[in-house]
Design an enzyme around this catalytic site. Structure first.
Site, PDB file in Angstrom:
ATOM      1  N   GLY A 121       0.836  -1.209   0.000  1.00  0.00           N
ATOM      2  CA  GLY A 121       0.000   0.000   0.000  1.00  0.00           C
ATOM      3  C   GLY A 121       0.861   1.245   0.000  1.00  0.00           C
ATOM      4  O   GLY A 121       0.490   2.302   0.506  1.00  0.00           O
ATOM      5  N   GLY A 174      -0.437   4.693  -0.892  1.00  0.00           N
ATOM      6  CA  GLY A 174      -1.567   5.224  -0.128  1.00  0.00           C
ATOM      7  C   GLY A 174      -1.152   6.335   0.819  1.00  0.00           C
ATOM      8  O   GLY A 174       0.021   6.720   0.871  1.00  0.00           O
ATOM      9  N   GLY A 216       1.211   5.112   3.569  1.00  0.00           N
ATOM     10  CA  GLY A 216       2.498   4.869   2.912  1.00  0.00           C
ATOM     11  C   GLY A 216       3.288   6.160   2.740  1.00  0.00           C
ATOM     12  O   GLY A 216       4.491   6.206   3.005  1.00  0.00           O
ATOM     13  N   ARG A 271     -13.872  -1.089   3.711  1.00  0.00           N
ATOM     14  CA  ARG A 271     -15.308  -1.394   3.641  1.00  0.00           C
ATOM     15  C   ARG A 271     -15.988  -0.312   2.820  1.00  0.00           C
ATOM     16  O   ARG A 271     -15.834   0.875   3.086  1.00  0.00           O
ATOM     17  CB  ARG A 271     -15.912  -1.425   5.045  1.00  0.00           C
ATOM     18  CG  ARG A 271     -17.337  -1.949   5.071  1.00  0.00           C
ATOM     19  CD  ARG A 271     -17.952  -1.764   6.441  1.00  0.00           C
ATOM     20  NE  ARG A 271     -17.397  -2.673   7.429  1.00  0.00           N
ATOM     21  CZ  ARG A 271     -17.996  -3.811   7.817  1.00  0.00           C
ATOM     22  NH1 ARG A 271     -19.141  -4.173   7.313  1.00  0.00           N
ATOM     23  NH2 ARG A 271     -17.435  -4.563   8.733  1.00  0.00           N
ATOM     24  N   ASN A 304     -10.500  -9.069   1.817  1.00  0.00           N
ATOM     25  CA  ASN A 304      -9.179  -8.965   2.432  1.00  0.00           C
ATOM     26  C   ASN A 304      -8.439 -10.306   2.439  1.00  0.00           C
ATOM     27  O   ASN A 304      -7.219 -10.337   2.346  1.00  0.00           O
ATOM     28  CB  ASN A 304      -9.277  -8.349   3.828  1.00  0.00           C
ATOM     29  CG  ASN A 304      -9.360  -6.840   3.719  1.00  0.00           C
ATOM     30  OD1 ASN A 304      -8.396  -6.202   3.328  1.00  0.00           O
ATOM     31  ND2 ASN A 304     -10.532  -6.275   3.994  1.00  0.00           N
ATOM     32  N   VAL A 307      -1.203  -3.462   9.364  1.00  0.00           N
ATOM     33  CA  VAL A 307      -1.881  -2.195   9.660  1.00  0.00           C
ATOM     34  C   VAL A 307      -3.253  -2.167   8.992  1.00  0.00           C
ATOM     35  O   VAL A 307      -4.225  -1.651   9.538  1.00  0.00           O
ATOM     36  CB  VAL A 307      -1.022  -1.004   9.159  1.00  0.00           C
ATOM     37  CG1 VAL A 307      -1.753   0.326   9.333  1.00  0.00           C
ATOM     38  CG2 VAL A 307       0.318  -0.965   9.898  1.00  0.00           C
ATOM     39  N   ASP A 364      -3.921   3.057  18.918  1.00  0.00           N
ATOM     40  CA  ASP A 364      -4.892   3.115  20.018  1.00  0.00           C
ATOM     41  C   ASP A 364      -4.175   3.385  21.343  1.00  0.00           C
ATOM     42  O   ASP A 364      -4.632   4.173  22.170  1.00  0.00           O
ATOM     43  CB  ASP A 364      -5.660   1.791  20.085  1.00  0.00           C
ATOM     44  CG  ASP A 364      -6.235   1.415  18.721  1.00  0.00           C
ATOM     45  OD1 ASP A 364      -6.979   2.230  18.164  1.00  0.00           O
ATOM     46  OD2 ASP A 364      -5.899   0.334  18.214  1.00  0.00           O
ATOM     47  N   HIS A 388      -8.436  -4.262  17.288  1.00  0.00           N
ATOM     48  CA  HIS A 388      -8.352  -2.871  16.816  1.00  0.00           C
ATOM     49  C   HIS A 388      -9.682  -2.539  16.146  1.00  0.00           C
ATOM     50  O   HIS A 388      -9.833  -2.621  14.937  1.00  0.00           O
ATOM     51  CB  HIS A 388      -7.203  -2.688  15.832  1.00  0.00           C
ATOM     52  CG  HIS A 388      -7.282  -1.364  15.125  1.00  0.00           C
ATOM     53  ND1 HIS A 388      -7.087  -0.164  15.773  1.00  0.00           N
ATOM     54  CD2 HIS A 388      -7.604  -1.043  13.850  1.00  0.00           C
ATOM     55  CE1 HIS A 388      -7.269   0.827  14.922  1.00  0.00           C
ATOM     56  NE2 HIS A 388      -7.588   0.329  13.746  1.00  0.00           N
TER      57      HIS A 388
HETATM   58  P1  NAX Z   1      -5.214   4.290   1.161  1.00  0.00           P
HETATM   59  O1  NAX Z   1      -6.464   3.853   0.487  1.00  0.00           O
HETATM   60  O2  NAX Z   1      -4.759   5.700   1.073  1.00  0.00           O
HETATM   61  O3  NAX Z   1      -4.009   3.398   0.618  1.00  0.00           O
HETATM   62  C1  NAX Z   1      -4.086   2.015   0.488  1.00  0.00           C
HETATM   63  C2  NAX Z   1      -3.121   1.610  -0.610  1.00  0.00           C
HETATM   64  O4  NAX Z   1      -3.056   0.185  -0.619  1.00  0.00           O
HETATM   65  C3  NAX Z   1      -3.542   2.045  -2.006  1.00  0.00           C
HETATM   66  O5  NAX Z   1      -2.469   2.725  -2.635  1.00  0.00           O
HETATM   67  C4  NAX Z   1      -3.855   0.729  -2.712  1.00  0.00           C
HETATM   68  O6  NAX Z   1      -3.536   0.758  -4.101  1.00  0.00           O
HETATM   69  C5  NAX Z   1      -2.952  -0.231  -1.964  1.00  0.00           C
HETATM   70  N1  NAX Z   1      -3.346  -1.640  -2.038  1.00  0.00           N
HETATM   71  C6  NAX Z   1      -4.590  -2.174  -2.073  1.00  0.00           C
HETATM   72  N2  NAX Z   1      -4.522  -3.506  -2.202  1.00  0.00           N
HETATM   73  C7  NAX Z   1      -3.208  -3.828  -2.230  1.00  0.00           C
HETATM   74  C8  NAX Z   1      -2.516  -5.058  -2.370  1.00  0.00           C
HETATM   75  N3  NAX Z   1      -3.170  -6.205  -2.524  1.00  0.00           N
HETATM   76  N4  NAX Z   1      -1.165  -5.022  -2.369  1.00  0.00           N
HETATM   77  C9  NAX Z   1      -0.496  -3.861  -2.269  1.00  0.00           C
HETATM   78  N5  NAX Z   1      -1.107  -2.655  -2.138  1.00  0.00           N
HETATM   79  C10 NAX Z   1      -2.448  -2.650  -2.130  1.00  0.00           C
HETATM   80  O7  NAX Z   1      -5.366   3.807   2.680  1.00  0.00           O
HETATM   81  P2  NAX Z   1      -4.566   4.319   3.967  1.00  0.00           P
HETATM   82  O8  NAX Z   1      -5.228   5.488   4.522  1.00  0.00           O
HETATM   83  O9  NAX Z   1      -3.125   4.364   3.651  1.00  0.00           O
HETATM   84  O10 NAX Z   1      -4.882   3.114   4.987  1.00  0.00           O
HETATM   85  C11 NAX Z   1      -4.389   1.812   4.787  1.00  0.00           C
HETATM   86  C12 NAX Z   1      -5.028   0.830   5.764  1.00  0.00           C
HETATM   87  O11 NAX Z   1      -4.700   1.150   7.097  1.00  0.00           O
HETATM   88  C13 NAX Z   1      -6.551   0.788   5.716  1.00  0.00           C
HETATM   89  O12 NAX Z   1      -6.961  -0.576   5.705  1.00  0.00           O
HETATM   90  C14 NAX Z   1      -6.954   1.457   7.009  1.00  0.00           C
HETATM   91  O13 NAX Z   1      -8.220   1.002   7.469  1.00  0.00           O
HETATM   92  C15 NAX Z   1      -5.851   0.987   7.908  1.00  0.00           C
HETATM   93  N6  NAX Z   1      -5.660   1.713   9.176  1.00  0.00           N
HETATM   94  C16 NAX Z   1      -5.311   1.012  10.263  1.00  0.00           C
HETATM   95  C17 NAX Z   1      -5.059   1.597  11.498  1.00  0.00           C
HETATM   96  C18 NAX Z   1      -4.664   0.804  12.684  1.00  0.00           C
HETATM   97  O14 NAX Z   1      -4.540   1.416  13.763  1.00  0.00           O
HETATM   98  N7  NAX Z   1      -4.438  -0.508  12.638  1.00  0.00           N
HETATM   99  C19 NAX Z   1      -5.233   3.070  11.663  1.00  0.00           C
HETATM  100  C20 NAX Z   1      -5.168   3.819  10.384  1.00  0.00           C
HETATM  101  C21 NAX Z   1      -5.851   3.169   9.217  1.00  0.00           C
HETATM  102  O15 NAX Z   1      -7.218   3.407   9.314  1.00  0.00           O
END
Ligand code: NAX
Length: 328
Positions: free
Chosen positions: A11, A14, A17, A92, A105, A129, A159, A187
């Site tokens: 990712g 994103g 990232g 989602r 996922n 993450v 958190d 989480h």
């Molecule tokens: P973004 O949508 O900005 O970026 C996600 C990136 O992942 C995109 O560039 C997409 O092309 C890429 N991607 C999708 N499928 C992929 C795959 N199979 N292989 C490689 N890359 C892939 O999301 P962002 O805001 O960066 O958030 C990323 C994730 O973190 C989300 O699932 C979000 O829910 C999660 N989070 C988790 C948190 C935690 O505390 N555990 C907090 C922050 C965030 O909400």
């Protein structure tokens, strides 16, 4: 001179990232004396943006950054990886049921787990993450039978940090005076931030606060729903704070917790505190020499027990759902 550590980030194009890669390359993930090579993994649609980020990383001329490679094939992306940060996930979207979310996922984390199993370095450490982080970590771990299960972890450090910040604001203490806070469970909105064992400048935090109503009606929901509050205010989900927490999680795992303190990590349960073995749940852990251990022997009061059990029940449901879907 040290051999560079290979860090794979999924990712990479994103928003997390973008906040994460520069800090890895500047030495905040592993240490100011540890050279790194970045392996960015994206999907084909994300490749061009990842290349743009890589150009900016080049333009920083980071002394510790010894290379950047970009892939859309997990088998290549995880080759030789010592640390893997699994950030990319399927969010989602409207009308999606939990089963749809878990299977979408599963389509990401199962092949990534298999690629880690086949191609990562023997000392691989994985942080998930991408949400639902705990269950995505379980899916990846189940697909990597040759990697010790404890190398798969899920992020609850954001958190944890949010809870420290809220507790500092309530009591007027400095964040650095707050120790031994614990996030238990998933989480998700059911997570339980526990201050009964926490200390504020050496005093028991629950006694300092001495306000069970604030705890139940303000503190816990504020921490658990902070992600939604950030989206409401920023118009986008937490990114810099999430990246910061990912840096903290891996840095603590590799470099150790301070004496007298602990942290929170989502890890495969060994059955401690009545959490069913195998699910990936958040626990209080100490770390040393690249290994973590669950803090044992904490007295769990009724208030805490009910909340830990509720969050763990949700993780068990998620585990059962991915089992039924054939993802683990
Ligand atoms: P973004 O949508 O900005 O970026 C996600 C990136 O992942 C995109 O560039 C997409 O092309 C890429 N991607 C999708 N499928 C992929 C795959 N199979 N292989 C490689 N890359 C892939 O999301 P962002 O805001 O960066 O958030 C990323 C994730 O973190 C989300 O699932 C979000 O829910 C999660 N989070 C988790 C948190 C935690 O505390 N555990 C907090 C922050 C965030 O909400």
């Amino acid at each position: 001179t040290r051999t560079p550590v290979n860090v794979t980030v999924t990712g990479a194009a994103g928003q997390i990232g973008y906040a994460l890669l520069f800090r890895i390359a500047s030495g905040h993930l592993l240490g100011a004396d540890v050279p790194v090579k970045l392996r960015l993994l994206e999907i084909p649609q994300g490749m061009k943006a990842a290349e743009g980020t890589a150009m900016e990383l080049d333009d920083c001329a980071f002394p510790l950054l010894k290379g950047i490679d970009i892939f859309d094939d997990p088998n290549k992306g995880f080759e030789g990886a010592n640390v893997a940060l699994l950030v990319g996930a399927r969010p989602r979207t409207k009308g999606m049921e939990r089963g749809d979310l878990l299977s979408a996922n599963g389509g990401i984390f199962k092949p990534q787990g298999a690629a880690i199993n086949a191609h990562a370095a023997d000392d691989i450490k994985v942080l998930v993450v991408g949400n639902p982080a705990n269950t995505n970590a379980l899916i990846a771990q189940a697909a990597a039978p040759d990697v010790p299960a404890e190398r798969f972890t899920a992020m609850t450090r954001l958190d944890h940090n949010r809870a420290i910040s809220q507790l500092a604001a309530k009591t007027g203490a400095a964040v650095s005076d707050i120790k031994r806070l614990t996030i238990w469970g998933n989480h998700s909105a059911t997570q339980y931030p526990d201050i009964f064992h926490a200390e504020i400048a050496g005093k028991n935090a629950a006694e300092v606060v001495s306000d069970e109503q604030w705890l139940a009606d303000t503190f816990i929901p504020t921490v658990a729903k902070r992600g939604a509050a950030i989206i409401e205010a920023r118009g986008a989900s937490s990114a810099a704070s999430a990246a910061n927490a990912a840096i903290d999680h891996v840095h603590t795992w590799v470099n150790g917790t301070a004496a007298g303190d602990w942290t929170s990590m989502g890890i495969p349960s060994d059955g401690s505190y009545g959490v069913p073995e195998g699910i990936i749940s958040s626990f209080p852990v100490t770390t040393k020499d690249g290994k973590y251990e669950i803090v044992q022997g904490l007295d769990i009061n009724e208030f805490s027990r009910a909340r830990i059990d509720a969050s763990v029940a949700e993780l068990v449901e998620e585990r059962d759902a991915v089992r039924e879907l054939g993802l683990i």
